[in-house]
Design an enzyme around this catalytic site. Sequence first.
Site, PDB file in Angstrom:
ATOM      1  N   HIS A 139      -4.689 -21.033   4.007  1.00  0.00           N
ATOM      2  CA  HIS A 139      -4.144 -20.449   2.773  1.00  0.00           C
ATOM      3  C   HIS A 139      -3.016 -21.321   2.214  1.00  0.00           C
ATOM      4  O   HIS A 139      -2.986 -21.620   1.012  1.00  0.00           O
ATOM      5  CB  HIS A 139      -3.629 -19.025   3.044  1.00  0.00           C
ATOM      6  CG  HIS A 139      -2.897 -18.416   1.880  1.00  0.00           C
ATOM      7  ND1 HIS A 139      -3.539 -18.056   0.710  1.00  0.00           N
ATOM      8  CD2 HIS A 139      -1.578 -18.120   1.698  1.00  0.00           C
ATOM      9  CE1 HIS A 139      -2.647 -17.559  -0.132  1.00  0.00           C
ATOM     10  NE2 HIS A 139      -1.451 -17.593   0.431  1.00  0.00           N
ATOM     11  N   GLU A 205      -3.993  -9.965  -1.713  1.00  0.00           N
ATOM     12  CA  GLU A 205      -3.865 -10.891  -0.594  1.00  0.00           C
ATOM     13  C   GLU A 205      -4.272 -10.148   0.664  1.00  0.00           C
ATOM     14  O   GLU A 205      -3.716  -9.094   0.998  1.00  0.00           O
ATOM     15  CB  GLU A 205      -2.427 -11.429  -0.471  1.00  0.00           C
ATOM     16  CG  GLU A 205      -2.082 -12.384  -1.615  1.00  0.00           C
ATOM     17  CD  GLU A 205      -0.813 -13.202  -1.371  1.00  0.00           C
ATOM     18  OE1 GLU A 205       0.119 -12.681  -0.718  1.00  0.00           O
ATOM     19  OE2 GLU A 205      -0.759 -14.359  -1.836  1.00  0.00           O
ATOM     20  N   LYS A 259       5.438 -10.162  -6.609  1.00  0.00           N
ATOM     21  CA  LYS A 259       4.948  -9.626  -5.339  1.00  0.00           C
ATOM     22  C   LYS A 259       5.470  -8.234  -5.036  1.00  0.00           C
ATOM     23  O   LYS A 259       4.891  -7.542  -4.203  1.00  0.00           O
ATOM     24  CB  LYS A 259       5.411 -10.548  -4.191  1.00  0.00           C
ATOM     25  CG  LYS A 259       4.936 -11.968  -4.309  1.00  0.00           C
ATOM     26  CD  LYS A 259       3.554 -12.093  -3.740  1.00  0.00           C
ATOM     27  CE  LYS A 259       3.168 -13.555  -3.585  1.00  0.00           C
ATOM     28  NZ  LYS A 259       1.915 -13.683  -2.851  1.00  0.00           N
TER      29      LYS A 259
HETATM   30 CA    CA Z   1       1.669 -12.449   0.856  1.00  0.00          CA
END
Ligand code: CA
Length: 421
Positions: A139, A205, A259
């Site tokens: 990632h 995610e 986020k």
């Molecule tokens: Ca994350």
Amino acid sequence: MIRANDPGLKSWVPVPENSDFPIQNLPLGVIKVNDEHHVATRIGDYVLDLAVLNRSGLLGVDFVQRVFESEYINDCIALGKGMMRDLRNKISRLLDTNHSELASDEDLRNRCLLPVKSVEICMPVKVGNYTDFYSSKEHATNVGTMFRDPENALLPNWKHIPIGYHGRASSIVLSGVSVKRPKGQLKGKDDPAPVFGPTKQLDFELEMAFVTCKSNPLGSTININEAEEYIFGMVIFNDWSARDIQSWEYVPLGPFLAKNFASSISAWVVSLDALKPFRVDGPVQDPTPLPYLKFTGSHNYDIQLEVYLDSPMFIPQRIVHSNHKYLYWNMCQQLTHHASNGCNIEVGDMYASGTISGPIKDSFGSMLELTWRGSDPIKMPDGSERKFIEDRDTIIMRAFAQNNDVRIGFGEVTTQILPAD
Ligand code: CA
């Protein structure tokens, strides 16, 4: 071996084939019955109310009632891993076909063993602190390639430090809670100035998070050989992200409003004890980590991870198949590193892994990677395409560990995206 892990155990409670919750799992969660919150476990399609069970005396005299008559599992798991192992063994015995104390007590059974559909499932943990790591090499490499420089995708510190940032505990929500598309500052590469509006690049995610059951005093550290004593278990963790907000705001201090508008978790915290048969070695770490991060034994887990995209226009489509074992930095290293400066870990903290991507495209754990920042959209059965997540789409994440003997699963995290205001 932990007695409750015996793959030969069978329960008198019916457990459907391929259930995530056989007698060998027995995770902890919270249910609401008659307006009261109780700590519970799950078996098959039933929940076992531990507050009612403990009041009956069948768990023995070791557990104070208040840890089960609680809105969260925090006080229960704070009793420590030894007590939690004892509790799981005792519950396992009461649910075992070879033991009849609970099975034969119809009145008690009817009060403490309830169909999962008949109760409200609640947020299991009061999350005090939330940290998000960045521990999948695949990632980090993919993101580094897209956001910065393909030649130097992995920054020089990445193989030395389990990279992480402090996230937002207050916006962690349970599976089933819808998430509204967030707004934020957006600025394309060639735009002269930012605008404020709904994100056009909403993403999931695919992560797992561990929950801590022990604290260390401020100023003290955690030896890596003792780190596991602090880790009770894990949940599935969907760390919602807004990529356009992220790319404009993240320099120099890292993730912020891209986020922290929501992260979604699964309802049942599966203990590391139950996952023990699925321990595997992680990737070889080269260069060798500094001595405080050197560990012995196997601390990765062979847990299959799946993401499905569902919409009013088609049935759920599996778009990701990854595995927890791909993580470069393991949970013991993450926790030890976190406390290595004297930072105090608390009971009920949540530590997410970072997006867990594998080596091939179908194992990439975000739309950002799957569609390579929108340049290679995913085709859907109704003829539409997805670069990122659309309004009314539902993202379903599943996780389970399975061998020839037993399947230990986490259930799912299901989240529908609603339009911005
Ligand atoms: Ca994350």
